[in-house]
Motif scaffolding. Sequence first.
Motif, PDB file in Angstrom:
ATOM      1  N   HIS A 116     -53.224 -11.875  52.090  1.00 39.49           N
ATOM      2  CA  HIS A 116     -53.410 -10.847  51.055  1.00 39.49           C
ATOM      3  C   HIS A 116     -52.409  -9.713  51.122  1.00 39.49           C
ATOM      4  O   HIS A 116     -52.203  -9.024  50.141  1.00 39.49           O
ATOM      5  CB  HIS A 116     -54.824 -10.264  51.148  1.00 39.49           C
ATOM      6  N   LYS A 117     -51.815  -9.487  52.274  1.00 36.19           N
ATOM      7  CA  LYS A 117     -51.008  -8.269  52.400  1.00 36.19           C
ATOM      8  C   LYS A 117     -49.522  -8.567  52.519  1.00 36.19           C
ATOM      9  O   LYS A 117     -48.759  -8.353  51.592  1.00 36.19           O
ATOM     10  CB  LYS A 117     -51.505  -7.439  53.582  1.00 36.19           C
ATOM     11  N   VAL A 118     -49.098  -9.077  53.671  1.00 34.35           N
ATOM     12  CA  VAL A 118     -47.664  -9.227  53.930  1.00 34.35           C
ATOM     13  C   VAL A 118     -46.988 -10.067  52.863  1.00 34.35           C
ATOM     14  O   VAL A 118     -46.047  -9.635  52.207  1.00 34.35           O
ATOM     15  CB  VAL A 118     -47.424  -9.865  55.312  1.00 34.35           C
ATOM     16  N   GLY A 119     -47.481 -11.300  52.669  1.00 35.92           N
ATOM     17  CA  GLY A 119     -46.827 -12.213  51.740  1.00 35.92           C
ATOM     18  C   GLY A 119     -46.804 -11.717  50.312  1.00 35.92           C
ATOM     19  O   GLY A 119     -45.726 -11.467  49.754  1.00 35.92           O
ATOM     20  N   PRO A 120     -47.967 -11.528  49.694  1.00 38.31           N
ATOM     21  CA  PRO A 120     -47.982 -11.149  48.280  1.00 38.31           C
ATOM     22  C   PRO A 120     -47.289  -9.826  47.979  1.00 38.31           C
ATOM     23  O   PRO A 120     -46.878  -9.588  46.843  1.00 38.31           O
ATOM     24  CB  PRO A 120     -49.476 -11.077  47.955  1.00 38.31           C
ATOM     25  N   ARG A 121     -47.137  -8.957  48.985  1.00 39.63           N
ATOM     26  CA  ARG A 121     -46.426  -7.695  48.731  1.00 39.63           C
ATOM     27  C   ARG A 121     -44.970  -7.971  48.365  1.00 39.63           C
ATOM     28  O   ARG A 121     -44.357  -7.208  47.640  1.00 39.63           O
ATOM     29  CB  ARG A 121     -46.510  -6.749  49.945  1.00 39.63           C
ATOM     30  N   ASN A 122     -44.389  -9.048  48.925  1.00 36.74           N
ATOM     31  CA  ASN A 122     -43.014  -9.405  48.555  1.00 36.74           C
ATOM     32  C   ASN A 122     -42.945  -9.715  47.062  1.00 36.74           C
ATOM     33  O   ASN A 122     -42.087  -9.206  46.351  1.00 36.74           O
ATOM     34  CB  ASN A 122     -42.540 -10.627  49.341  1.00 36.74           C
ATOM     35  N   GLY A 123     -43.827 -10.575  46.611  1.00 33.63           N
ATOM     36  CA  GLY A 123     -43.847 -10.930  45.197  1.00 33.63           C
ATOM     37  C   GLY A 123     -44.087  -9.712  44.315  1.00 33.63           C
ATOM     38  O   GLY A 123     -43.482  -9.583  43.246  1.00 33.63           O
ATOM     39  N   ALA A 124     -44.949  -8.812  44.776  1.00 40.51           N
ATOM     40  CA  ALA A 124     -45.254  -7.607  44.000  1.00 40.51           C
ATOM     41  C   ALA A 124     -44.008  -6.731  43.833  1.00 40.51           C
ATOM     42  O   ALA A 124     -43.817  -6.103  42.785  1.00 40.51           O
ATOM     43  CB  ALA A 124     -46.381  -6.819  44.669  1.00 40.51           C
ATOM     44  N   ARG A 125     -43.127  -6.714  44.855  1.00 40.24           N
ATOM     45  CA  ARG A 125     -41.860  -5.957  44.743  1.00 40.24           C
ATOM     46  C   ARG A 125     -40.987  -6.579  43.665  1.00 40.24           C
ATOM     47  O   ARG A 125     -40.330  -5.882  42.894  1.00 40.24           O
ATOM     48  CB  ARG A 125     -41.070  -5.963  46.054  1.00 40.24           C
ATOM     49  N   VAL A 126     -40.966  -7.917  43.649  1.00 37.49           N
ATOM     50  CA  VAL A 126     -40.150  -8.624  42.655  1.00 37.49           C
ATOM     51  C   VAL A 126     -40.650  -8.292  41.243  1.00 37.49           C
ATOM     52  O   VAL A 126     -39.865  -7.961  40.346  1.00 37.49           O
ATOM     53  CB  VAL A 126     -40.195 -10.150  42.901  1.00 37.49           C
ATOM     54  N   VAL A 127     -41.961  -8.369  41.065  1.00 37.17           N
ATOM     55  CA  VAL A 127     -42.545  -8.105  39.748  1.00 37.17           C
ATOM     56  C   VAL A 127     -42.288  -6.652  39.328  1.00 37.17           C
ATOM     57  O   VAL A 127     -41.866  -6.383  38.187  1.00 37.17           O
ATOM     58  CB  VAL A 127     -44.058  -8.401  39.758  1.00 37.17           C
ATOM     59  N   ALA A 128     -42.502  -5.718  40.242  1.00 32.24           N
ATOM     60  CA  ALA A 128     -42.318  -4.301  39.902  1.00 32.24           C
ATOM     61  C   ALA A 128     -40.867  -4.014  39.528  1.00 32.24           C
ATOM     62  O   ALA A 128     -40.598  -3.233  38.609  1.00 32.24           O
ATOM     63  CB  ALA A 128     -42.758  -3.418  41.080  1.00 32.24           C
ATOM     64  N   LYS A 129     -39.949  -4.662  40.216  1.00 33.36           N
ATOM     65  CA  LYS A 129     -38.526  -4.458  39.877  1.00 33.36           C
ATOM     66  C   LYS A 129     -38.210  -5.057  38.502  1.00 33.36           C
ATOM     67  O   LYS A 129     -37.495  -4.445  37.707  1.00 33.36           O
ATOM     68  CB  LYS A 129     -37.634  -5.066  40.958  1.00 33.36           C
ATOM     69  N   ALA A 130     -38.785  -6.220  38.231  1.00 32.55           N
ATOM     70  CA  ALA A 130     -38.565  -6.843  36.921  1.00 32.55           C
ATOM     71  C   ALA A 130     -39.146  -5.975  35.794  1.00 32.55           C
ATOM     72  O   ALA A 130     -38.586  -5.914  34.693  1.00 32.55           O
ATOM     73  CB  ALA A 130     -39.181  -8.235  36.886  1.00 32.55           C
ATOM     74  N   TRP A 131     -40.246  -5.309  36.073  1.00 36.23           N
ATOM     75  CA  TRP A 131     -40.869  -4.454  35.056  1.00 36.23           C
ATOM     76  C   TRP A 131     -40.036  -3.206  34.753  1.00 36.23           C
ATOM     77  O   TRP A 131     -40.110  -2.670  33.652  1.00 36.23           O
ATOM     78  CB  TRP A 131     -42.261  -4.002  35.535  1.00 36.23           C
ATOM     79  N   THR A 132     -39.290  -2.743  35.752  1.00 34.68           N
ATOM     80  CA  THR A 132     -38.602  -1.461  35.599  1.00 34.68           C
ATOM     81  C   THR A 132     -37.102  -1.607  35.379  1.00 34.68           C
ATOM     82  O   THR A 132     -36.437  -0.627  35.066  1.00 34.68           O
ATOM     83  CB  THR A 132     -38.820  -0.577  36.846  1.00 34.68           C
ATOM     84  N   ASP A 133     -36.578  -2.808  35.576  1.00 32.64           N
ATOM     85  CA  ASP A 133     -35.124  -2.996  35.534  1.00 32.64           C
ATOM     86  C   ASP A 133     -34.826  -4.236  34.680  1.00 32.64           C
ATOM     87  O   ASP A 133     -34.900  -5.368  35.164  1.00 32.64           O
ATOM     88  CB  ASP A 133     -34.624  -3.175  36.977  1.00 32.64           C
ATOM     89  N   PRO A 134     -34.510  -4.019  33.394  1.00 28.78           N
ATOM     90  CA  PRO A 134     -34.315  -5.161  32.481  1.00 28.78           C
ATOM     91  C   PRO A 134     -33.214  -6.122  32.948  1.00 28.78           C
ATOM     92  O   PRO A 134     -33.344  -7.334  32.751  1.00 28.78           O
ATOM     93  CB  PRO A 134     -33.930  -4.498  31.153  1.00 28.78           C
ATOM     94  N   ALA A 135     -32.165  -5.592  33.565  1.00 30.29           N
ATOM     95  CA  ALA A 135     -31.093  -6.477  34.040  1.00 30.29           C
ATOM     96  C   ALA A 135     -31.634  -7.385  35.153  1.00 30.29           C
ATOM     97  O   ALA A 135     -31.307  -8.582  35.220  1.00 30.29           O
ATOM     98  CB  ALA A 135     -29.909  -5.657  34.545  1.00 30.29           C
ATOM     99  N   TYR A 136     -32.466  -6.805  36.014  1.00 28.51           N
ATOM    100  CA  TYR A 136     -33.062  -7.619  37.079  1.00 28.51           C
ATOM    101  C   TYR A 136     -34.005  -8.667  36.483  1.00 28.51           C
ATOM    102  O   TYR A 136     -34.032  -9.823  36.920  1.00 28.51           O
ATOM    103  CB  TYR A 136     -33.810  -6.741  38.088  1.00 28.51           C
ATOM    104  N   ALA A 137     -34.759  -8.273  35.469  1.00 23.74           N
ATOM    105  CA  ALA A 137     -35.672  -9.229  34.819  1.00 23.74           C
ATOM    106  C   ALA A 137     -34.888 -10.405  34.226  1.00 23.74           C
ATOM    107  O   ALA A 137     -35.310 -11.564  34.342  1.00 23.74           O
ATOM    108  CB  ALA A 137     -36.491  -8.525  33.739  1.00 23.74           C
TER     109      ALA A 137
END
Length: 207
Positions: free
Chosen positions: A52-73
Amino acid sequence: MPHDHDDDHDDHHHDNELSPMAARVKALETILVGKGLVDPKAIDAIVETYEHKVGPRNGARVVAKAWTDPAYADWLRSDATAAIASLGFGGRQGEHMQAVFNTAETHNLVVCTLCSCYPWSVLGLPPVWYKAPPYRSRAVIDPRGVLAEFGLALAPETRIRVWDSTAELRYLVVPQRPAGTLDWNEDQLAAIVSRDAMIGTAVVAAP
Ligand code: FE
């Protein structure tokens, strides 16, 4: 579509049969707990942490960056493996990634019908239900019913697209960014992205 699995894959063994490694770990755990050397609660806590913590936090960083950075998305859409690796998340069971983006029209759901292929690099260990035969069979046949059991009632007009993972290609669902988060930064956004939202059995609720 063929569902090929490489030799590196840990979960070829289906149903209740433990893989040799899992059997050895289980035997070791039994001995250590039996001798009073390890508290089973401590083991549960470690598993819980990785699930629940270590692993999914990585994915959450990816999603948050995609939400805030259109070039990254855009990069994530065209080459998820590279875009994810650029954040430091790569390696085993994450070599070939595809990001699938939820939209107002389409909801994405990830399964591995044959066993339990899962993007470890961004989500950590798969939850028990992901590996269980009922989820694996029913996610394809009746995705809407499965989602309802997870408490997710999609609008009837929302299309559900089911992605069958393999050892060669694993999927990360990029949920829709909820309303009311326009002024949130990446850290705040990452905190609300759940593991299940990145599998597709949940959405990210508005705060
Ligand atoms: Fe698999």
